[in-house]
Every structure is written in C-alpha cells, then in structure tokens.
Design a protein around this motif. Structure first.
Motif, PDB file in Angstrom:
ATOM      1  N   PRO A  21     -33.138 -42.435 -11.071  1.00  0.00           N
ATOM      2  CA  PRO A  21     -32.233 -43.123 -11.805  1.00  0.00           C
ATOM      3  C   PRO A  21     -30.829 -43.306 -11.536  1.00  0.00           C
ATOM      4  N   ILE A  22     -30.588 -42.496 -10.392  1.00  0.00           N
ATOM      5  CA  ILE A  22     -29.176 -42.591  -9.707  1.00  0.00           C
ATOM      6  C   ILE A  22     -28.918 -43.342  -8.426  1.00  0.00           C
ATOM      7  N   THR A  23     -30.050 -43.034  -7.420  1.00  0.00           N
ATOM      8  CA  THR A  23     -30.051 -43.858  -6.218  1.00  0.00           C
ATOM      9  C   THR A  23     -30.818 -44.892  -6.300  1.00  0.00           C
ATOM     10  N   LEU A  24     -31.777 -44.862  -7.353  1.00  0.00           N
ATOM     11  CA  LEU A  24     -32.768 -46.124  -7.534  1.00  0.00           C
ATOM     12  C   LEU A  24     -33.629 -46.058  -6.274  1.00  0.00           C
ATOM     13  N   VAL A  25     -33.976 -45.052  -5.518  1.00  0.00           N
ATOM     14  CA  VAL A  25     -34.877 -44.847  -4.328  1.00  0.00           C
ATOM     15  C   VAL A  25     -36.355 -44.768  -5.088  1.00  0.00           C
ATOM     16  N   SER A  26     -37.338 -45.498  -4.718  1.00  0.00           N
ATOM     17  CA  SER A  26     -38.894 -45.407  -4.806  1.00  0.00           C
ATOM     18  C   SER A  26     -39.276 -43.733  -5.192  1.00  0.00           C
ATOM     19  N   ALA A  27     -39.568 -43.625  -6.323  1.00  0.00           N
ATOM     20  CA  ALA A  27     -40.215 -42.015  -6.445  1.00  0.00           C
ATOM     21  C   ALA A  27     -41.589 -42.182  -7.263  1.00  0.00           C
ATOM     22  N   SER A  28     -42.384 -41.074  -7.223  1.00  0.00           N
ATOM     23  CA  SER A  28     -43.168 -40.996  -8.138  1.00  0.00           C
ATOM     24  C   SER A  28     -43.309 -39.397  -8.608  1.00  0.00           C
ATOM     25  N   GLU A  29     -44.434 -39.374  -9.885  1.00  0.00           N
ATOM     26  CA  GLU A  29     -44.175 -37.967 -10.416  1.00  0.00           C
ATOM     27  C   GLU A  29     -44.370 -36.785  -9.557  1.00  0.00           C
ATOM     28  N   ASP A  30     -45.183 -36.917  -8.339  1.00  0.00           N
ATOM     29  CA  ASP A  30     -45.383 -35.911  -7.636  1.00  0.00           C
ATOM     30  C   ASP A  30     -44.173 -35.526  -6.674  1.00  0.00           C
ATOM     31  N   LYS A  31     -43.153 -36.310  -6.674  1.00  0.00           N
ATOM     32  CA  LYS A  31     -42.088 -36.017  -6.021  1.00  0.00           C
ATOM     33  C   LYS A  31     -40.887 -35.287  -7.166  1.00  0.00           C
ATOM     34  N   ILE A  32     -41.168 -34.752  -8.090  1.00  0.00           N
ATOM     35  CA  ILE A  32     -40.473 -34.086  -9.022  1.00  0.00           C
ATOM     36  C   ILE A  32     -40.852 -32.509  -8.729  1.00  0.00           C
ATOM     37  N   ALA A  70     -26.277 -45.384  -6.409  1.00  0.00           N
ATOM     38  CA  ALA A  70     -26.522 -46.891  -6.275  1.00  0.00           C
ATOM     39  C   ALA A  70     -25.476 -47.576  -7.382  1.00  0.00           C
ATOM     40  N   LYS A  71     -25.173 -48.706  -7.029  1.00  0.00           N
ATOM     41  CA  LYS A  71     -24.269 -49.706  -7.791  1.00  0.00           C
ATOM     42  C   LYS A  71     -24.822 -49.748  -9.127  1.00  0.00           C
ATOM     43  N   ASP A  72     -26.108 -49.972  -9.447  1.00  0.00           N
ATOM     44  CA  ASP A  72     -26.704 -50.047 -10.579  1.00  0.00           C
ATOM     45  C   ASP A  72     -27.494 -48.922 -11.172  1.00  0.00           C
ATOM     46  N   GLY A  73     -27.068 -47.798 -10.459  1.00  0.00           N
ATOM     47  CA  GLY A  73     -28.027 -46.451 -10.890  1.00  0.00           C
ATOM     48  C   GLY A  73     -26.810 -46.006 -12.298  1.00  0.00           C
ATOM     49  N   ILE A  74     -27.495 -44.832 -12.672  1.00  0.00           N
ATOM     50  CA  ILE A  74     -26.683 -44.009 -13.608  1.00  0.00           C
ATOM     51  C   ILE A  74     -25.703 -43.312 -13.411  1.00  0.00           C
TER      52      ILE A  74
END
Length: 406
Positions: free
Chosen positions: A388-399, A339-343
């Motif tokens: 943090p890189i793609t800014l796609v929505s995620a939650s703890e269970d996606k780790i 993402a443009k605004d991502g890390i």
C-alpha cells in the motif's frame, strides 16, 4: 550375513582404476586426458585476468577468449596428431590413437586381461586425424558459444521477469552496438529481418541447448561407465564414431616417432629453395615454429603452474600484511521510496499506516519492509496484490509475521 563377491570383477575394476595392465589405459588416465584442456583453459583465463589488471590491452583477448583458446588448441592439436597420433593431452600422458579398423599395416595389441582376446589395430588415417581435430576443437568451441548464448538469453529473460517487464519465455534480445543503431535508413527493413532472425535463433538455442547438453552428458557417462566395466574400448562417443581406440605408447614407439619427426623435418629443410639468405631465414623460422610446438605442451602447463605459485605466494604475504583483522560492516541499503499515489506514512512509527491504530500482531511486506497490522495488510494484499505504500507488486506469501516490534 554372507555376501558373495566376484574376484575377477573386482580385479578388473581395480586394474582399470589404479594401475591398469597391458596397452589399455586406465579410467583415470582417460579422465585426466579428457579434462586437461578445460583445466588449462580456466588457468589461462585466470592468469590473463590477473595480468589484465595492469595491462588493459589484454581485455581484448579476454573479450574473445573462446576464439583465442580455440585457435591455440587448433594449432597444438593439429601438430600433436601429426607427429604422435595423439591429442595434446593424450601425448602428455603417454597415450596414442589407433584405428579400430584393421588394415594391411595393423598390429596385434593385447590387453593382458583374462578372458580377453588380442585385437588388431591399424594406423590412424589422415581423415581420422582431421575429424579428430574437429571433435577436439570445433565441437567444444560450438558448445561453449551455445552455452554463452543460452546463459545470456536466460539471464536477460529472468531479469525481465523479475522486474515485471516481460515473461521469461517470451523475452526478445535486442541487437547492441553503435553500428547496428546507426544503420542506414534504406536498410531499415533488412535490419529488422536480421534482428528477428537473430532473436529466433537465440530462442531456438535456449530451447534445444538443455536437451543437447543432457544428451551429450548422459551418453558420455554411459560410455565411461562401460569403459570402466571393460564392456567397451571406446571412452567417449566421439572415439566410437571416429573408429579410434586410445592405447598406451611403448618406449619403442616413442623412439620410432622421434626418428620419424627428425627425418620429416630434415626432408622439409632440404626442400627449401631460393637464395642462401632466404633459405637461412626460412630455416630459422621453421626451427622457431618447431621449437615452440615441441615445448608448447610442457612449457604451457609449467608456465601456468609457476605463475599460480608465484601469485599465491605474494598474494598470501600481501594479505597477511595489509588485510584488516575486522572488516567494517557494509552500509545499510537505501529505504524504499514512498509512491506518489501510495498511502502516506503516519507520524507515529508504532501506528499501522492502514488503520492508523497502534500496531497489533505486526507483520511486514517483504518487497518493501514496511510494518502493518497483520489483518490489515493481509486483507489489503489479498485484494490489491501490492504494497500500500510503495505500490510494488506483492502476494500473500510475501507477508512476514514479526515477533518483536521495536
């Protein structure tokens, strides 16, 4: 351990399943007659789909497959009920319909069962024939259309919810097509009202169809179970509503029915009026129509069966000659976009993009595939609910924890 078994119950159950006795059809005969139209429809659609690969014009028939099959079954069911007092599938299995309401022309039918009394059944009336066509053709057509609308509505709603563009319970269907988009501006308000009505109707179908389907299937299962246990003579709720019982047709009944058909058609030929040439044309058209209807049952099923056999034969031979023994692996999916605004990603691939240190206890975000230190990504996702890189929505269970980090 000794267990008591009722011999009479086992005898009745085996007779219902296997051979049956008397004029009462077995459970398997009724089940086969009930499922034959659905199997025939699936075979016809598959055959048309294969032929449409070389004849694109057949795609128009596939686009209106429900309407085309309903029109075909309407013709076949009406003709079969008219000449044999049986549906298309029931006539194929040697069954016929009788009115459960006794009349002056009723006849005694015995099931040849112990502890069962002979019953008097009458001839099927014209009203029962018309309602039988409605239950055999109209209701399955409406059910298939409601199921198609339900699947389309729920599919669009789930897709919108998956991509985060809406809620699965509040997605509205839009009117498609160039005609609706090019409506005159003077009818703009009317088009909006029609769109709202259509959207509400689709939502209503989505809400009530599961209940209708569950109620129908549950009631049908109850009737079939009672029929199997010899507790009722009606195999389906529709037959009970119509007051119709299905029995086996004897050889004498089939001979009498054939004689009645010949006499009826002879009278119809005698009623033809007009010049001799016109009568000849009318007689030829009637004979062609009667021949198509008479051989539609066995001819339609035989044609589909032969087509499937020929297709299976050539398809298996072609696969043996042309199919490779080892298929190439599919290409890998494209990498996710940063993402443009991502890390930004660090130059060292073994470093964590968040702490910029060498990764320890690596973990991956399932929505993007990038790897971080487990404490870093857990704290970040817990706070910002995204990658943090793609800014796609995620939650703890996606780790996902990684036990091997290349």
């Amino acid at each position: 351990m000794f267990m008591y078994q009722n011999p009479s119950f086992n005898y009745v159950l085996q007779a219902d399943l296997v051979g049956g006795e008397g004029m009462r059809p077995t459970f398997f005969e009724m089940a086969a007659a009930q499922h034959l139209p659905a199997s025939l429809r699936a075979a016809l659609l598959y055959s048309l789909g294969v032929m449409a690969q070389r004849r694109p014009i057949l795609h128009k028939v596939l686009d209106y497959s429900d309407e085309a099959f309903a029109a075909l079954m309407l013709l076949l069911e009406a003709h079969s009920l008219r000449i044999s007092d049986a549906s298309f599938a029931e006539a194929l299995y040697g069954l016929r319909r009788r009115s459960a309401v006794p009349s002056s022309e009723s006849e005694t039918v015995s099931n040849n069962r112990s502890n069962t009394e002979p019953v008097r059944l009458g001839a099927v009336s014209r009203r029962q024939r018309n309602l039988s066509v409605l239950f055999l053709v109209g209701l399955p057509f409406l059910k298939s259309k409601m199921e198609a609308m339900y699947n389309a509505q729920r599919g669009g709603a789930l897709q919108a919810a998956f991509w985060g563009t809406g809620d699965a319970d509040s997605v509205e269907m839009e009117i498609s097509g160039d005609a609706s988009r090019s409506t005159d501006q003077r009818l703009g308000n009317d088009a909006t009202v029609l769109q709202q009505i259509r959207s509400r109707f689709l939502k209503l179908c989505v809400q009530i169809y599961p209940w209708i389907h569950a109620s129908h299937e549950g009631l049908s299962f109850a009737y079939q179970l009672l029929y199997l246990l010899d507790a009722t003579n009606f195999y389906t709720p529709a037959l009970h509503i119509l007051g119709i019982q299905v029995t086996r047709a004897s050889g004498q009944e089939m001979m009498d029915a054939s004689k009645q058909i010949v006499e009826r058609r002879k009278r119809e030929f005698e009623r033809l009026r007009g010049p001799p040439i016109l009568q000849t044309v009318q007689r030829g058209l009637l004979r062609t129509a009667y021949g198509f209807l008479d051989y539609a049952q066995s001819g339609l099923i035989a044609a589909v069966f032969i087509f499937k056999m020929v297709e299976w034969w050539y398809q298996s031979a072609e696969q043996r000659l042309t199919s490779p023994t080892v298929y190439p692996p599919p290409p890998p999916p494209p990498p996710p976009k940063v993402a443009k605004d991502g890390i930004p990603l660090p130059e060292d691939r073994t470093s964590c993009p968040l702490c910029l240190e060498k990764r320890t206890n690596p973990a991956m975000v399932a929505v993007s595939g990038y790897v971080f230190c487990y404490p870093c990504i857990y704290n970040y996702v817990n706070q910002y609910k995204r990658c943090p890189i793609t800014l796609v929505s995620a939650s703890e269970d996606k780790i996902r924890r990684l036990y091997y980090d290349a």
